[in-house]
Design a protein around this motif. Structure first.
Motif, PDB file in Angstrom:
ATOM      1  N   PRO A   1       0.842  -1.211   0.000  1.00  0.00           N
ATOM      2  CA  PRO A   1       0.000   0.000   0.000  1.00  0.00           C
ATOM      3  C   PRO A   1       0.871   1.252   0.000  1.00  0.00           C
ATOM      4  O   PRO A   1       1.923   1.282   0.650  1.00  0.00           O
ATOM      5  N   LEU A   2       0.410   2.251  -0.738  1.00  0.00           N
ATOM      6  CA  LEU A   2       1.192   3.492  -0.825  1.00  0.00           C
ATOM      7  C   LEU A   2       0.595   4.568   0.072  1.00  0.00           C
ATOM      8  O   LEU A   2      -0.614   4.795   0.073  1.00  0.00           O
ATOM      9  N   VAL A   3       1.461   5.220   0.802  1.00  0.00           N
ATOM     10  CA  VAL A   3       1.093   6.423   1.547  1.00  0.00           C
ATOM     11  C   VAL A   3       1.750   7.565   0.777  1.00  0.00           C
ATOM     12  O   VAL A   3       2.946   7.513   0.483  1.00  0.00           O
ATOM     13  N   VAL A   4       0.947   8.573   0.394  1.00  0.00           N
ATOM     14  CA  VAL A   4       1.446   9.586  -0.545  1.00  0.00           C
ATOM     15  C   VAL A   4       1.219  10.996  -0.006  1.00  0.00           C
ATOM     16  O   VAL A   4       0.129  11.300   0.489  1.00  0.00           O
ATOM     17  N   GLN A   5       2.241  11.836  -0.098  1.00  0.00           N
ATOM     18  CA  GLN A   5       2.012  13.282   0.059  1.00  0.00           C
ATOM     19  C   GLN A   5       2.580  13.975  -1.172  1.00  0.00           C
ATOM     20  O   GLN A   5       3.740  13.791  -1.520  1.00  0.00           O
ATOM     21  N   VAL A   6       1.757  14.779  -1.824  1.00  0.00           N
ATOM     22  CA  VAL A   6       2.191  15.588  -2.969  1.00  0.00           C
ATOM     23  C   VAL A   6       2.203  17.034  -2.508  1.00  0.00           C
ATOM     24  O   VAL A   6       1.191  17.540  -2.038  1.00  0.00           O
ATOM     25  N   SER A   7       3.340  17.675  -2.620  1.00  0.00           N
ATOM     26  CA  SER A   7       3.426  19.090  -2.222  1.00  0.00           C
ATOM     27  C   SER A   7       4.745  19.674  -2.682  1.00  0.00           C
ATOM     28  O   SER A   7       5.717  18.938  -2.853  1.00  0.00           O
ATOM     29  N   ARG A   8       4.762  20.988  -2.819  1.00  0.00           N
ATOM     30  CA  ARG A   8       6.049  21.658  -2.992  1.00  0.00           C
ATOM     31  C   ARG A   8       6.916  21.289  -1.790  1.00  0.00           C
ATOM     32  O   ARG A   8       6.400  21.076  -0.692  1.00  0.00           O
ATOM     33  N   PHE A   9       8.245  21.230  -2.001  1.00  0.00           N
ATOM     34  CA  PHE A   9       9.107  20.947  -0.850  1.00  0.00           C
ATOM     35  C   PHE A   9       9.264  22.241  -0.055  1.00  0.00           C
ATOM     36  O   PHE A   9      10.093  23.092  -0.359  1.00  0.00           O
ATOM     37  N   ASP A  10       8.407  22.373   0.921  1.00  0.00           N
ATOM     38  CA  ASP A  10       8.277  23.600   1.702  1.00  0.00           C
ATOM     39  C   ASP A  10       8.124  23.155   3.160  1.00  0.00           C
ATOM     40  O   ASP A  10       7.390  22.199   3.442  1.00  0.00           O
ATOM     41  N   ARG A  11       8.821  23.835   4.076  1.00  0.00           N
ATOM     42  CA  ARG A  11       8.753  23.399   5.490  1.00  0.00           C
ATOM     43  C   ARG A  11       7.332  23.447   6.022  1.00  0.00           C
ATOM     44  O   ARG A  11       6.959  22.679   6.901  1.00  0.00           O
ATOM     45  N   LEU A  12       6.527  24.372   5.470  1.00  0.00           N
ATOM     46  CA  LEU A  12       5.143  24.483   5.961  1.00  0.00           C
ATOM     47  C   LEU A  12       4.304  23.256   5.582  1.00  0.00           C
ATOM     48  O   LEU A  12       3.218  23.059   6.097  1.00  0.00           O
TER      49      LEU A  12
ATOM     50  N   PRO B   1       7.335  17.941   5.087  1.00  0.00           N
ATOM     51  CA  PRO B   1       7.659  16.640   4.479  1.00  0.00           C
ATOM     52  C   PRO B   1       8.559  15.781   5.374  1.00  0.00           C
ATOM     53  O   PRO B   1       8.430  14.550   5.371  1.00  0.00           O
ATOM     54  N   VAL B   2       9.416  16.424   6.160  1.00  0.00           N
ATOM     55  CA  VAL B   2      10.289  15.653   7.054  1.00  0.00           C
ATOM     56  C   VAL B   2       9.437  14.978   8.135  1.00  0.00           C
ATOM     57  O   VAL B   2       9.650  13.809   8.487  1.00  0.00           O
ATOM     58  N   GLY B   3       8.428  15.689   8.612  1.00  0.00           N
ATOM     59  CA  GLY B   3       7.501  15.113   9.596  1.00  0.00           C
ATOM     60  C   GLY B   3       6.726  13.939   9.006  1.00  0.00           C
ATOM     61  O   GLY B   3       6.414  12.977   9.710  1.00  0.00           O
ATOM     62  N   VAL B   4       6.419  14.015   7.717  1.00  0.00           N
ATOM     63  CA  VAL B   4       5.702  12.903   7.059  1.00  0.00           C
ATOM     64  C   VAL B   4       6.567  11.644   7.124  1.00  0.00           C
ATOM     65  O   VAL B   4       6.077  10.547   7.407  1.00  0.00           O
ATOM     66  N   ILE B   5       7.871  11.813   6.907  1.00  0.00           N
ATOM     67  CA  ILE B   5       8.765  10.643   6.964  1.00  0.00           C
ATOM     68  C   ILE B   5       8.790  10.065   8.380  1.00  0.00           C
ATOM     69  O   ILE B   5       8.709   8.848   8.572  1.00  0.00           O
ATOM     70  N   ARG B   6       8.837  10.944   9.368  1.00  0.00           N
ATOM     71  CA  ARG B   6       8.850  10.447  10.761  1.00  0.00           C
ATOM     72  C   ARG B   6       7.561   9.661  11.049  1.00  0.00           C
ATOM     73  O   ARG B   6       7.608   8.575  11.620  1.00  0.00           O
TER      74      ARG B   6
ATOM     75  N   LEU C   1       6.859  10.666  -1.447  1.00  0.00           N
ATOM     76  CA  LEU C   1       6.796  12.124  -1.269  1.00  0.00           C
ATOM     77  C   LEU C   1       7.104  12.717  -2.626  1.00  0.00           C
ATOM     78  O   LEU C   1       8.207  12.536  -3.151  1.00  0.00           O
ATOM     79  N   ALA C   2       6.143  13.392  -3.215  1.00  0.00           N
ATOM     80  CA  ALA C   2       6.349  13.885  -4.572  1.00  0.00           C
ATOM     81  C   ALA C   2       6.113  15.381  -4.631  1.00  0.00           C
ATOM     82  O   ALA C   2       5.166  15.892  -4.030  1.00  0.00           O
ATOM     83  N   GLY C   3       6.982  16.055  -5.335  1.00  0.00           N
ATOM     84  CA  GLY C   3       6.783  17.500  -5.471  1.00  0.00           C
ATOM     85  C   GLY C   3       7.858  18.118  -6.340  1.00  0.00           C
ATOM     86  O   GLY C   3       8.865  17.494  -6.642  1.00  0.00           O
TER      87      GLY C   3
ATOM     88  N   VAL D   1      14.960  22.454   1.222  1.00  0.00           N
ATOM     89  CA  VAL D   1      14.020  21.568   1.912  1.00  0.00           C
ATOM     90  C   VAL D   1      14.132  20.148   1.347  1.00  0.00           C
ATOM     91  O   VAL D   1      14.110  19.164   2.091  1.00  0.00           O
ATOM     92  N   LEU D   2      14.331  20.048   0.042  1.00  0.00           N
ATOM     93  CA  LEU D   2      14.495  18.734  -0.580  1.00  0.00           C
ATOM     94  C   LEU D   2      15.720  18.019   0.009  1.00  0.00           C
ATOM     95  O   LEU D   2      15.687  16.812   0.276  1.00  0.00           O
ATOM     96  N   GLN D   3      16.781  18.790   0.250  1.00  0.00           N
ATOM     97  CA  GLN D   3      17.979  18.185   0.862  1.00  0.00           C
ATOM     98  C   GLN D   3      17.660  17.667   2.262  1.00  0.00           C
ATOM     99  O   GLN D   3      18.097  16.573   2.650  1.00  0.00           O
ATOM    100  N   GLU D   4      16.884  18.427   3.014  1.00  0.00           N
ATOM    101  CA  GLU D   4      16.506  17.986   4.367  1.00  0.00           C
ATOM    102  C   GLU D   4      15.690  16.694   4.304  1.00  0.00           C
ATOM    103  O   GLU D   4      15.859  15.791   5.112  1.00  0.00           O
ATOM    104  N   VAL D   5      14.824  16.627   3.286  1.00  0.00           N
ATOM    105  CA  VAL D   5      13.983  15.439   3.106  1.00  0.00           C
ATOM    106  C   VAL D   5      14.856  14.229   2.782  1.00  0.00           C
ATOM    107  O   VAL D   5      14.705  13.148   3.365  1.00  0.00           O
ATOM    108  N   ARG D   6      15.797  14.405   1.867  1.00  0.00           N
ATOM    109  CA  ARG D   6      16.671  13.286   1.477  1.00  0.00           C
ATOM    110  C   ARG D   6      17.503  12.803   2.660  1.00  0.00           C
ATOM    111  O   ARG D   6      17.748  11.619   2.834  1.00  0.00           O
ATOM    112  N   ARG D   7      17.929  13.771   3.477  1.00  0.00           N
ATOM    113  CA  ARG D   7      18.709  13.414   4.666  1.00  0.00           C
ATOM    114  C   ARG D   7      17.857  12.539   5.592  1.00  0.00           C
ATOM    115  O   ARG D   7      18.307  11.515   6.076  1.00  0.00           O
ATOM    116  N   GLU D   8      16.619  12.938   5.805  1.00  0.00           N
ATOM    117  CA  GLU D   8      15.734  12.186   6.710  1.00  0.00           C
ATOM    118  C   GLU D   8      15.413  10.802   6.112  1.00  0.00           C
ATOM    119  O   GLU D   8      15.323   9.812   6.827  1.00  0.00           O
TER     120      GLU D   8
END
Ligand code: UDP
Length: 403
Positions: free
Chosen positions: A217-228, A231-236, A251-253, A265-272
């Motif tokens: 099953p896929l869990v999906v969030q589509v959004s600009r990579f924006d702290r608001l 996306p990092v919280g979605v990974i957690r 996570l797509a955006g 923000v994309l770099q922060e996401v990749r790190r997480e």
């Protein structure tokens, strides 16, 4: 080119006729929309579909994009964050630059426009020329301005007050400006590539092209990579979900022309994500409408873990596709996601994870929520309904038109 009649199967022929009739007094009116990005983000998404429809009902719409420098967009992104109450530094230099770039764009305003609509705060500085322009001016605030930084608002309110009308998504967003106020939620277009039905074969082919396996099953969030959009919280949250139910996260955006923070923000996401094979971070091109469509419709659960949200069109898009959504109850999400009816409202990593697990484990609940969500969007948040509200608003501003 899209025609109002194309929506007949969704809204019925009587409604189509009623909208055409309502638009009759506005025939030939020049309606100029000005925003700050041709692609990326909700405003561009709306204008892409609204402008052709306005044309189809006899208006003469045009859409122009503010010409800004990198420095200007850095400043307006800072303003955007300050609108959402984030602690950012606002200074006089920013105001000077904003004024200067606004003045360099004065020529963008169509002298013959009957209506000039400034979308969000980036083009608001154009209102300085207002006394010399005879059309009706509208400021359309697409974001949640409740916690706007006081210093910033003191600066921008003079421009906003020069407009005849202000439009907000929600009643609680209304600022005291002395101008007329309209409250209207935005809309998605059910016929666009982003939202149209996708035959199963095509859906599978696109998913495969994106490299997304559908074994889990896929869990999906589509959004600009924006702290608001957190996306990092979605990974957690996802990591907590996976402890209970096997699934994958997508996570797509992509970026928006007026958002310089995306790369960071994309770099922060990749790190997480840290190379975790169960987490797919997809960078999408601005043209990836069908890909977004497919990702949303392939999701077992769509998440929108925003910290702030003007309205949240990605939520509307997922709901239209009958997907169950877990979203934080912020901004316009609150009028879309009615808890346990049209979605699950949850804030914080743990609560979001629990809500996702609940839906993954209870397909009946997921299906019920998906159906109610789709019906809610059909009634309230689709383009022809939105067009009807627009026509009503514009007609009310024309002298001698009874509405
Ligand atoms: N969007 C897109 N590509 C992306 C990310 C978002 O086309 O990479 C679209 C998304 O499908 C939605 C809009 O941009 O239609 C985002 O609107 P929303 O109100 O959710 O948020 P905003 O970006 O305006 O804060």
């Amino acid at each position: 080119m899209v025609k109002l009649e194309d929506y007949q199967p969704i809204i019925g022929s009587e409604r189509v006729e009623a909208i055409r009739e309502l638009a009759a007094p506005l025939q030939g009116s020049v309606v100029q929309h000005i925003n700050s990005a041709a692609v990326g983000g909700g405003v561009a998404e709306i204008l892409k579909r609204l402008v052709p429809l306005m044309e189809d009902v006899g208006l003469v719409p045009r859409w122009d994009v503010l010409r800004g420098t990198d420095e200007f967009f850095f400043i307006t992104k800072t303003f955007h964050n300050a609108f959402h109450g984030l602690p950012v530094e606002i200074n006089e230099f920013m105001f000077d630059t904003y004024r200067e770039v606004s003045r360099q764009n004065f020529d963008l305003v169509d002298a013959a426009a009957d209506f000039v609509i400034l979308h969000d705060q980036q083009p608001l500085g154009l209102a300085e020329i207002r006394p010399d322009h005879l059309g009706h001016w509208i400021w359309y605030c697409h974001i949640d301005p409740v916690d706007v930084d006081r210093r910033l608002w003191n600066f921008l309110r003079d421009y906003a007050a020069r407009c005849d009308v202000a439009i907000y998504h929600l009643p609680e967003y209304v600022k005291e400006l002395g101008s007329r106020v309209h409250v209207t939620p935005p809309a998605i277009d059910p016929l666009s590539e982003k939202n149209r039905d996708v035959p199963e074969e095509e859906r599978c082919a696109i998913l495969a092209r994106l490299g997304v396996p559908d074994d889990l099953p896929l869990v999906v969030q589509v959004s600009r990579f924006d702290r608001l959009k957190d996306p990092v919280g979605v990974i957690r949250s996802f990591k907590l979900v996976r402890e209970q139910v096997p699934c994958r996260l997508v996570l797509a955006g992509g970026g928006a022309g007026d958002d310089p923070e995306g790369i960071q923000v994309l770099q922060e996401v990749r790190r997480e994500a840290d190379g975790d094979p169960g987490i797919m971070v997809l960078e999408l091109a601005p043209t990836a409408d069908l890909e977004i469509n497919v990702l949303q419709r392939s999701a077992a659960v769509v998440v929108q873990k925003s910290v702030r949200e003007g309205f949240g069109l990605t939520v509307t898009e997922a709901m239209w596709k009958g997907r169950p959504v877990v979203a934080s109850p912020v901004g316009g999400i609150r009028i879309q996601v009615l808890h346990e009816e049209t979605g699950l409202a949850a804030s914080g990593d743990q609560a979001v994870a629990e809500a996702v697990v609940r839906l993954l484990k209870d397909p009946e609940l997921a299906a019920f929520i998906g159906r109610s969500a789709q019906e809610m969007v059909r009634r309230n948040f689709i383009m022809p309904v939105y067009l009807e509200r627009w026509i009503g608003m514009l007609a009310a501003m024309m002298p001698g038109v009874a509405c």
